[in-house]
Design a protein around this motif. Structure first.
Motif, PDB file in Angstrom:
ATOM      1  N   VAL A 282       0.878  -0.912  -0.286  1.00  0.00           N
ATOM      2  CA  VAL A 282      -0.182  -0.060  -0.176  1.00  0.00           C
ATOM      3  C   VAL A 282       0.894   1.118  -0.309  1.00  0.00           C
ATOM      4  O   VAL A 282       0.630   2.534  -0.850  1.00  0.00           O
ATOM      5  CB  VAL A 282      -0.658   0.297   1.418  1.00  0.00           C
ATOM      6  CG1 VAL A 282      -1.679   1.249   1.107  1.00  0.00           C
ATOM      7  CG2 VAL A 282      -1.604  -1.165   0.927  1.00  0.00           C
ATOM      8  N   ALA A 283       1.928   1.555   1.185  1.00  0.00           N
ATOM      9  CA  ALA A 283       2.346   2.711   0.749  1.00  0.00           C
ATOM     10  C   ALA A 283       3.890   2.848  -0.309  1.00  0.00           C
ATOM     11  O   ALA A 283       3.713   4.177  -1.132  1.00  0.00           O
ATOM     12  CB  ALA A 283       3.989   2.454   2.035  1.00  0.00           C
ATOM     13  N   GLU A 284       4.186   2.184  -1.153  1.00  0.00           N
ATOM     14  CA  GLU A 284       4.689   2.430  -2.447  1.00  0.00           C
ATOM     15  C   GLU A 284       3.582   2.765  -3.886  1.00  0.00           C
ATOM     16  O   GLU A 284       3.806   3.662  -4.266  1.00  0.00           O
ATOM     17  CB  GLU A 284       5.412   0.753  -3.194  1.00  0.00           C
ATOM     18  CG  GLU A 284       6.722   0.457  -2.073  1.00  0.00           C
ATOM     19  CD  GLU A 284       7.170  -0.983  -2.554  1.00  0.00           C
ATOM     20  OE1 GLU A 284       6.322  -1.719  -3.157  1.00  0.00           O
ATOM     21  OE2 GLU A 284       8.068  -1.627  -1.772  1.00  0.00           O
ATOM     22  N   ILE A 285       2.360   2.421  -3.584  1.00  0.00           N
ATOM     23  CA  ILE A 285       1.331   2.528  -3.730  1.00  0.00           C
ATOM     24  C   ILE A 285       0.785   4.226  -4.350  1.00  0.00           C
ATOM     25  O   ILE A 285       0.773   4.801  -5.074  1.00  0.00           O
ATOM     26  CB  ILE A 285       0.271   1.741  -4.421  1.00  0.00           C
ATOM     27  CG1 ILE A 285       0.782   0.651  -4.942  1.00  0.00           C
ATOM     28  CG2 ILE A 285      -1.251   2.672  -5.038  1.00  0.00           C
ATOM     29  CD1 ILE A 285      -0.689  -0.919  -4.664  1.00  0.00           C
ATOM     30  N   ALA A 288       3.905   6.275  -5.134  1.00  0.00           N
ATOM     31  CA  ALA A 288       3.675   6.196  -7.232  1.00  0.00           C
ATOM     32  C   ALA A 288       2.639   7.231  -6.743  1.00  0.00           C
ATOM     33  O   ALA A 288       3.368   8.372  -7.893  1.00  0.00           O
ATOM     34  CB  ALA A 288       3.955   4.911  -6.746  1.00  0.00           C
ATOM     35  N   VAL A 289       1.774   7.250  -6.821  1.00  0.00           N
ATOM     36  CA  VAL A 289       0.685   8.247  -6.359  1.00  0.00           C
ATOM     37  C   VAL A 289       0.849   9.231  -6.906  1.00  0.00           C
ATOM     38  O   VAL A 289       0.303  10.343  -7.837  1.00  0.00           O
ATOM     39  CB  VAL A 289      -1.195   7.295  -6.729  1.00  0.00           C
ATOM     40  CG1 VAL A 289      -1.713   7.958  -7.151  1.00  0.00           C
ATOM     41  CG2 VAL A 289      -0.425   5.794  -7.572  1.00  0.00           C
ATOM     42  N   ALA A 290       1.213  10.096  -5.449  1.00  0.00           N
ATOM     43  CA  ALA A 290       1.307  10.787  -4.830  1.00  0.00           C
ATOM     44  C   ALA A 290       2.252  11.712  -5.541  1.00  0.00           C
ATOM     45  O   ALA A 290       1.884  13.026  -5.797  1.00  0.00           O
ATOM     46  CB  ALA A 290       1.647  10.942  -3.544  1.00  0.00           C
ATOM     47  N   ALA A 291       2.874  11.245  -6.048  1.00  0.00           N
ATOM     48  CA  ALA A 291       4.022  12.045  -6.518  1.00  0.00           C
ATOM     49  C   ALA A 291       3.252  12.932  -7.842  1.00  0.00           C
ATOM     50  O   ALA A 291       3.873  13.991  -8.593  1.00  0.00           O
ATOM     51  CB  ALA A 291       5.450  10.890  -7.441  1.00  0.00           C
ATOM     52  N   LEU A 292       2.185  12.990  -8.733  1.00  0.00           N
ATOM     53  CA  LEU A 292       1.171  13.748  -9.639  1.00  0.00           C
ATOM     54  C   LEU A 292       0.813  14.293  -9.083  1.00  0.00           C
ATOM     55  O   LEU A 292       0.292  14.417  -7.977  1.00  0.00           O
ATOM     56  CB  LEU A 292       0.589  12.364 -11.043  1.00  0.00           C
ATOM     57  CG  LEU A 292       1.094  11.079 -11.645  1.00  0.00           C
ATOM     58  CD1 LEU A 292      -0.092   9.938 -11.798  1.00  0.00           C
ATOM     59  CD2 LEU A 292       2.406  11.501 -12.214  1.00  0.00           C
ATOM     60  N   SER A 386       7.278  -1.288 -10.613  1.00  0.00           N
ATOM     61  CA  SER A 386       7.681  -0.322  -9.955  1.00  0.00           C
ATOM     62  C   SER A 386       6.781   0.583  -9.809  1.00  0.00           C
ATOM     63  O   SER A 386       5.986   1.065 -10.650  1.00  0.00           O
ATOM     64  CB  SER A 386       8.952  -0.070 -10.298  1.00  0.00           C
ATOM     65  OG  SER A 386       8.617   0.113 -12.294  1.00  0.00           O
ATOM     66  N   ALA A 387       7.346   2.020  -8.775  1.00  0.00           N
ATOM     67  CA  ALA A 387       6.259   2.899  -8.910  1.00  0.00           C
ATOM     68  C   ALA A 387       6.245   3.403 -10.755  1.00  0.00           C
ATOM     69  O   ALA A 387       5.527   4.346 -10.811  1.00  0.00           O
ATOM     70  CB  ALA A 387       7.400   4.214  -8.096  1.00  0.00           C
ATOM     71  N   ALA A 388       7.817   3.708 -10.823  1.00  0.00           N
ATOM     72  CA  ALA A 388       7.721   4.372 -12.244  1.00  0.00           C
ATOM     73  C   ALA A 388       6.138   3.684 -13.344  1.00  0.00           C
ATOM     74  O   ALA A 388       5.639   4.642 -13.857  1.00  0.00           O
ATOM     75  CB  ALA A 388       8.448   4.297 -13.100  1.00  0.00           C
ATOM     76  N   GLU A 389       6.146   1.932 -13.242  1.00  0.00           N
ATOM     77  CA  GLU A 389       5.335   2.049 -13.671  1.00  0.00           C
ATOM     78  C   GLU A 389       4.012   1.892 -13.501  1.00  0.00           C
ATOM     79  O   GLU A 389       3.097   2.391 -14.398  1.00  0.00           O
ATOM     80  CB  GLU A 389       5.449   0.108 -13.448  1.00  0.00           C
ATOM     81  CG  GLU A 389       4.776  -0.587 -14.607  1.00  0.00           C
ATOM     82  CD  GLU A 389       4.493  -2.216 -14.232  1.00  0.00           C
ATOM     83  OE1 GLU A 389       3.586  -2.689 -14.768  1.00  0.00           O
ATOM     84  OE2 GLU A 389       5.320  -2.373 -13.692  1.00  0.00           O
TER      85      GLU A 389
END
Length: 457
Positions: A282-285, A288-292, A386-389
């Protein structure tokens, strides 16, 4: 008429049945829901009548002891119904759809493994209690969850019409059709059908012979849009999916227009309840999303919140629960595990989806079919992404109008199906057609009380 719903003790499976149960009740029919005792309070909170059967399922206790340790082979040898909860999703793929892999050996192996897995969700005690209740109460119609085979056994023993009520893709019907076709092409000595043997033993306990309708019902109520549904044999009765999230209060911020695209992140509770952990992080997802440049609304339970660790970005709102039926209309996209309720509610509101499938039941197959329909994207390897994916997938869904357009087309298809209330006359006709005649029976006209627990007679 008297209608008995039955499911194993899982709220998500109960919630899939509630709108139709209330449609039947509102039309004047006597409706009750049978499950293990640990679901009784949830049934009562829907305003319907609960019938506790069998011993508690205790999924939470099972989750507490499941970890990454090797499966204890001594338990498997001592108990033929033992199930390796940590590894069975990898070993048992009833969702296989590739024709070249649906060989006689594969389909036979799936059903050989499937029987003990199902026995986890209903026991001899539950079946015996349900049969006894059906023979006493005499329902006209039994509507059963496709993982709760105590339902058709009780219907056949009690002389009721009966049908499956799906919560997702019809994996049993799909695999069953391929299995029977594959076995028919083999010499008689090599034909093996674990499901008919297993259900045959169960039915024999009540003086009944095996019939194929014990596996796939006399008909099937299917809430999945036809363009996404698996093609199976038998009578398919489509029904519009109506979201039900249980008792809830909608927070005021949900109604406030978001300043930037709102993205819902939810992984549900199935993995937590059954395996004691989430398949994906959950933390990684969320990171990753919050960077947008988006507003993230993450619906997480206490265990999932604890796993987040570091302070969250300012564009992330974490809530314990908010009804998806109220939240998703304000969202530009939803990232989820592909659970039945989340997936169907997103379809009902025309919200593009990114699926990180938890690999339980049909989530991987739904992700494939949704992507093929152009209404979302999926992570292909849930254990190695990956977070980037994930960020790139979300950026595509938000930037390319085709995803929202095709999600809207699926919503329109879903809305064109009969609503639960529209389905009531059809169920009345099918029940009259399939129910065995009962000589001398007097049908009670008194309405039952609601919001109560009905004990076994």
């Amino acid at each position: 008429m008297r209608v008995l719903f039955t499911t194993f003790a899982a709220r998500s499976h109960l919630y899939a049945q509630v709108p139709l149960a209330w449609a039947l009740r509102a039309a004047g029919h006597d409706v009750r829901i049978a499950s293990q005792p640990d679901l009784a309070d949830d049934i009562i909170r829907t305003g319907l009548t609960a019938v506790p059967v069998g011993e508690p399922l205790n999924q939470a206790e099972d989750a507490a002891v499941v970890d990454d340790r090797a499966w204890d082979r001594t338990e498997a040898e001592a108990n033929p119904y033992a199930v390796d909860l940590a590894t069975w999703p990898e070993l048992l793929d009833i969702a296989e759809t590739a024709p070249q892999r649906l060989t006689p050996e594969h389909t036979q192996g799936v059903f050989a493994a499937y029987a003990p897995l199902l026995f986890r969700y209903f026991s001899w005690q539950m079946t015996d209690d349900l049969v006894r209740y059906a023979r006493d109460w005499r329902p006209d119609l039994v509507l059963w969850d496709p993982l709760t085979f105590a339902g058709p056994v009780a219907a056949l023993a009690g002389g009721a019409a009966h049908a499956r009520m799906l919560f997702g893709l019809d994996l049993v019907g799909w695999m069953r059709g391929h299995h029977l076709a594959a076995q028919a092409g083999r010499p008689a000595p090599l034909r093996d059908d674990p499901m008919s043997e297993w259900l045959g033993w169960t039915l024999a306990e009540y003086g009944l012979d095996f019939t194929e309708e014990a596996v796939t019902g006399q008909w099937t109520i299917d809430p999945v849009p036809g363009s996404l549904a698996l093609p199976t044999g038998g009578l398919r009765v489509p029904m519009r999916y109506v979201p039900y999230n249980g008792p809830s209060v909608v927070p005021s911020w949900v109604h406030e227009p978001p300043a930037r695209p709102r993205v819902c992140v939810t992984l549900g509770v199935s993995q937590q309840e059954v395996f004691g952990r989430d398949r994906a992080s959950v933390a990684e997802i969320i990171a990753a999303v919050a960077a947008l440049d988006v507003e993230v609304v993450a619906t997480l339970n206490a265990a999932q919140v604890a796993a987040l660790g570091a302070p969250l970005p300012t564009n992330v709102r974490v809530v314990d629960f908010v009804p998806l039926d109220a939240l998703l209309p304000s969202c530009a996209a939803v990232i989820s595990h592909g659970g039945a309720g989340t997936f169907q509610t997103a379809l009902a509101h025309g919200v593009p989806q990114i699926l990180v499938p938890d690999m339980i039941w049909d989530t991987a197959r739904k992700a494939q079919r949704l992507e093929a329909a152009g209404a979302g994207l999926r992570i292909t390897d849930v254990d190695r992404f990956s977070a980037a994916e994930l960020r790139a997938l979300l950026a595509r869904v938000l930037d390319e109008p085709s995803f929202a357009h095709r999600a809207a087309r699926l919503r329109d298809e879903m809305m064109a199906a009969p609503a639960p209330s529209d389905l009531v006359p059809t169920l009345e006709r099918l029940t009259a057609l399939h129910r065995p005649p009962r000589h001398g029976r007097q049908v009670s006209e008194r309405p039952p009380s609601t919001g109560t627990t009905t004990p076994l007679a």
